[in-house]
Design an enzyme around this catalytic site. Structure first.
Site, PDB file in Angstrom:
ATOM      1  N   HIS A  65       0.831  -1.190   0.000  1.00  0.00           N
ATOM      2  CA  HIS A  65       0.000   0.000   0.000  1.00  0.00           C
ATOM      3  C   HIS A  65       0.870   1.246   0.000  1.00  0.00           C
ATOM      4  O   HIS A  65       2.027   1.223   0.411  1.00  0.00           O
ATOM      5  CB  HIS A  65      -0.927   0.015   1.214  1.00  0.00           C
ATOM      6  CG  HIS A  65      -0.194  -0.094   2.528  1.00  0.00           C
ATOM      7  ND1 HIS A  65       0.238  -1.298   3.032  1.00  0.00           N
ATOM      8  CD2 HIS A  65       0.194   0.835   3.432  1.00  0.00           C
ATOM      9  CE1 HIS A  65       0.842  -1.108   4.194  1.00  0.00           C
ATOM     10  NE2 HIS A  65       0.834   0.189   4.459  1.00  0.00           N
ATOM     11  N   CYS A 236       2.290   3.026  11.777  1.00  0.00           N
ATOM     12  CA  CYS A 236       3.165   2.491  10.734  1.00  0.00           C
ATOM     13  C   CYS A 236       3.501   3.615   9.772  1.00  0.00           C
ATOM     14  O   CYS A 236       2.889   4.686   9.822  1.00  0.00           O
ATOM     15  CB  CYS A 236       2.515   1.319  10.008  1.00  0.00           C
ATOM     16  SG  CYS A 236       1.065   1.755   9.024  1.00  0.00           S
TER      17      CYS A 236
END
Length: 716
Positions: A65, A236
């Site tokens: 992603h 993250c």
């Protein structure tokens, strides 16, 4: 979610030998629907994100992603790879692959929806249903949020999902087994998932639903004993997937263990901070993160488990048990991480940390320099160069005289400029030791001014102050005294030690070195001045606002603290060189627009103003897209401008302003010629280099520029 995925974005027979091939195959589906404008540019962004951290998860899941400027709308593509694709998971290849594409400016609502997918991936019934889906329509419905129950294997045939679950240790087991499945004793100690109805979905802020008391709903298994309370923070690099998967995994483990847990997800969808009451009541803290925890000082003094975000996904029960043990032992962190420690990678060496400490001080100092320097420059422009001899405006001010207004500007600017060295020292110390370092740093900077140690003295004072506070923080202190450490003990000891060393040990040698540097700058003429101009020009244009650029700029504004002919020439050369890259990109896109993409041509229009305002960052979009051509060309032009500015003996008293402070520049016409020469040089080189590589027409519909080069890189 339905607008993000449809059957055309699903490939149930994904044939790919590598993660690059898998990403390309799924990205092509996005491109065919107009969700991606530049396939190669988007894939470069995906690759850059993969370099930060592998996106494979235990349990056979790959979730590449990124956020990219080449994405037109938030999009999900799903592939099921029977042969498996290696995404770096420790338990082997992934057979379920999700490619998440988010626009660079994706709004919070879309990112919250994307985060809900990450949470559902932690539920075994959802994963089992995806593996059992027989059509693209079924898979798209599941990913879009459909009920997995109709697609689960029949109860009379439990053998299909059971062996797979047994070989994928990251898939949760326990209270939420798929229909007809039984818990396997071969599973590792991994907490089971609660039912879909009990699982915490993210709210609009990206934070899981909690009970009225602030904790995730408890399973009730530990009702007969005092309930342990914990808080956790997950994050993250992209803030889209792993952040929320770790939160869900920890929440499931907490329910199984009877722990009252509240999770703060610091993701791209924004986050709501844990309340001070929740933190105060917590017995322990779990950090599962790959980027710095924001405002980490809130958790100082708590038993803490600090791991990467993948550990939060793969072994939450172990982390909670470790936190429980630390709480039982009363084991706490020695000190809260500093802003610089939070900003850097754990493996950064002292050289990288030192650079960051210094840049922390410089970044806080620059506004004082800009405000004070521009006020002083305006005062000279209005009142002439004798305005520094005017009496104090507190004693003499005539409302109708321009000289009085000029004196007001000069004296106000002088006061702002007087903070330059103390602020530099104070925020270097702050970068090292957080708020306890501020007082010793400011005291050390003031001492540097007192003994005429100047800019260099401020640098050393900040490092001494920060180092002293860090050393004291590492001393074990009785619990009863911890409350007064930040406000009394650390500032007291830090200030005393810093002042002693600056006054009596290192201050005088530094003052002598500062004076030698000032004398050297004052005596710069001829070839020496030109060589310095070349070096400063190269530094200003190498990273376009990055550390090397800031070093050159800090060197120039440090000279303004004790202005002389040499330091004013340096300031002029630095500003002139810094204007070249964006002006050159604007000129190149105007002269040969077909060599640039439509987006670059639009950026070129804005670069005219950015360059004229001395904002070097205006060239960053061009350097990010084509660094091997843009950066060297910019450095050559910057070196030409720096050398000419020094050769023409141009001077500048203002630390910023671009062409808007031209009236305040010595030899302004020659100064403009120097800027024009560097701009023309860089533009010509960029056009030449891009023309040499342009062998094929543009690949994007409606674009006049070429396809993105193979070496394109971009931040995730």
């Amino acid at each position: 979610m339905s607008e993000m995925i449809n059957p055309e974005l699903v490939d149930l027979g994904l044939a790919a030998a590598s993660k690059e091939e898998a990403a390309r195959a799924l990205a092509r589906r996005m491109e065919s629907l107009g969700r991606i404008t530049d396939l190669e540019g988007f894939l470069a962004d995906v690759a850059a994100r993969e370099e930060q951290m592998p996106t494979g998860l235990e349990g056979g899941i790959g979730i590449p992603h990124c956020r990219s400027a080449h994405v037109t709308a938030p999009t999900l593509a799903f592939g099921r790879a029977p042969g498996g694709v290696d995404f770096g998971a420790p338990d082997g290849p992934a057979d379920l692959i999700f490619l998440i594409a988010a626009p660079a400016g994706a709004d919070d609502a879309h990112l919250t929806i994307l985060s809900s997918l990450a949470r559902r991936l932690m539920r075994p019934e959802f994963v089992a249903a995806l593996r059992a889906a027989t059509t693209a329509e079924q898979a798209a419905t599941l990913v879009a949020g459909g009920d997995p129950a109709p697609y689960l294997p029949a109860p009379e045939a439990p053998t299909r999902p059971a062996p797979e679950a047994a070989t994928r240790p990251a898939q949760p087991t326990g209270s939420a087994q798929p229909t007809g499945s039984a818990p396997s004793t071969a599973q590792p100690a991994r907490p089971g998932a609660a039912s879909a109805e009990a699982s915490a979905e993210p709210t609009a802020s990206g934070v899981p639903e909690t009970t009225a008391g602030g904790g995730v709903v408890d399973s009730g298994e530990a009702a007969d004993r005092p309930q342990l309370r914990m808080v956790a923070v997950t994050s993250c690099p992209t803030g889209i997937a792993h952040t929320y998967m770790a939160a869900e995994s920890l929440a499931q483990a907490a329910r199984e263990a009877g722990i009252d847990l509240t999770v703060e997800t610091q993701g791209s969808a924004g986050f709501t901070k844990l309340t001070p009451e929740a933190i105060a009541a917590a017995d322990a803290v779990v950090f599962a993160h790959d980027v710095p925890v924001r405002d980490r000082a809130r958790f100082a003094g708590k038993p803490t488990v600090d791991v990467g975000v993948k550990a939060g996904i793969n072994r939450p029960a172990e982390l909670l048990a470790e936190a429980r043990d630390k709480a039982a032992r009363g084991e706490t962190e020695a000190h809260a991480p500093t802003p610089v420690e939070e900003a850097g990678e754990s493996q950064d060496g002292y050289g990288a940390k030192l650079r960051t400490w210094l840049m922390s001080g410089v970044s806080y100092m620059v506004p004082f320099v800009a405000a004070g320097g521009l006020l002083i420059a305006l005062a000279f422009a209005i009142g002439g160069y004798t305005i520094d001899q005017a009496p104090s405006v507190a004693d003499h001010f005539v409302w109708t005289e321009s000289a009085s207004w000029a004196a007001l500007l000069f004296q106000t600017g002088g006061l702002a400029f007087g903070f330059l060295v103390p602020v530099l020292a104070g925020y270097i110390a702050y970068g090292m030791a957080d708020r306890p370092g501020l007082v010793p740093g400011f005291v050390g900077g003031s001492v540097a001014l007192t003994i005429n140690a100047g800019f260099l003295g401020g640098l050393i004072a900040g490092l001494i102050a920060g180092g002293t506070v860090l050393a004291v923080q590492r001393v074990k202190i009785p619990t009863a005294l911890r409350g007064i450490m930040p406000v009394v003990v650390l500032p007291l000891i830090g200030s005393a030690v810093t002042a002693f060393l600056m006054f009596l040990v290192v201050g005088k040698p530094i003052a002598s070195l500062q004076q030698a540097l000032t004398d050297w700058l004052s005596g710069l003429t001829g070839a020496n001045a030109i060589i310095l101009g070349v070096i400063l020009g190269l530094m200003m244009c190498f990273d376009l606002g990055g550390p090397l650029n800031k070093v050159a700029y800090a060197f120039a504004i440090g000279g303004l603290a004790t202005p002389n002919e040499g330091s004013l020439k340096v300031m002029a050369a630095v500003m002139a060189a810094g204007m070249v890259p964006p002006l050159a990109m604007a000129l190149a896109t105007t002269l040969r627009g077909r060599l640039f993409s439509k987006t670059e041509r639009e950026n070129g229009k804005a670069a005219w103003f950015l360059g004229a305002s001395f904002i070097s960052e205006g060239a960053i979009p061009f350097a990010a897209a084509d660094p091997l051509r843009v950066i060297p060309a910019s450095m050559v032009g910057g070196a030409v401008t720096g050398a000419l500015s020094m050769a023409f003996e141009c001077t500048l008293r203002a630390p910023h302003g671009g062409i808007f402070v031209i009236p305040l520049i010595g030899n302004p016409l020659l100064y403009l010629i120097a800027i024009a020469a560097g701009t023309a040089t860089t533009a010509a080189l960029v056009i030449l280099l891009k023309g040499l590589r342009r062998t094929a027409p543009a690949a994007q519909p409606g674009e006049a520029g070429p396809a993105a080069p193979a070496e394109v890189t971009a931040a995730a």
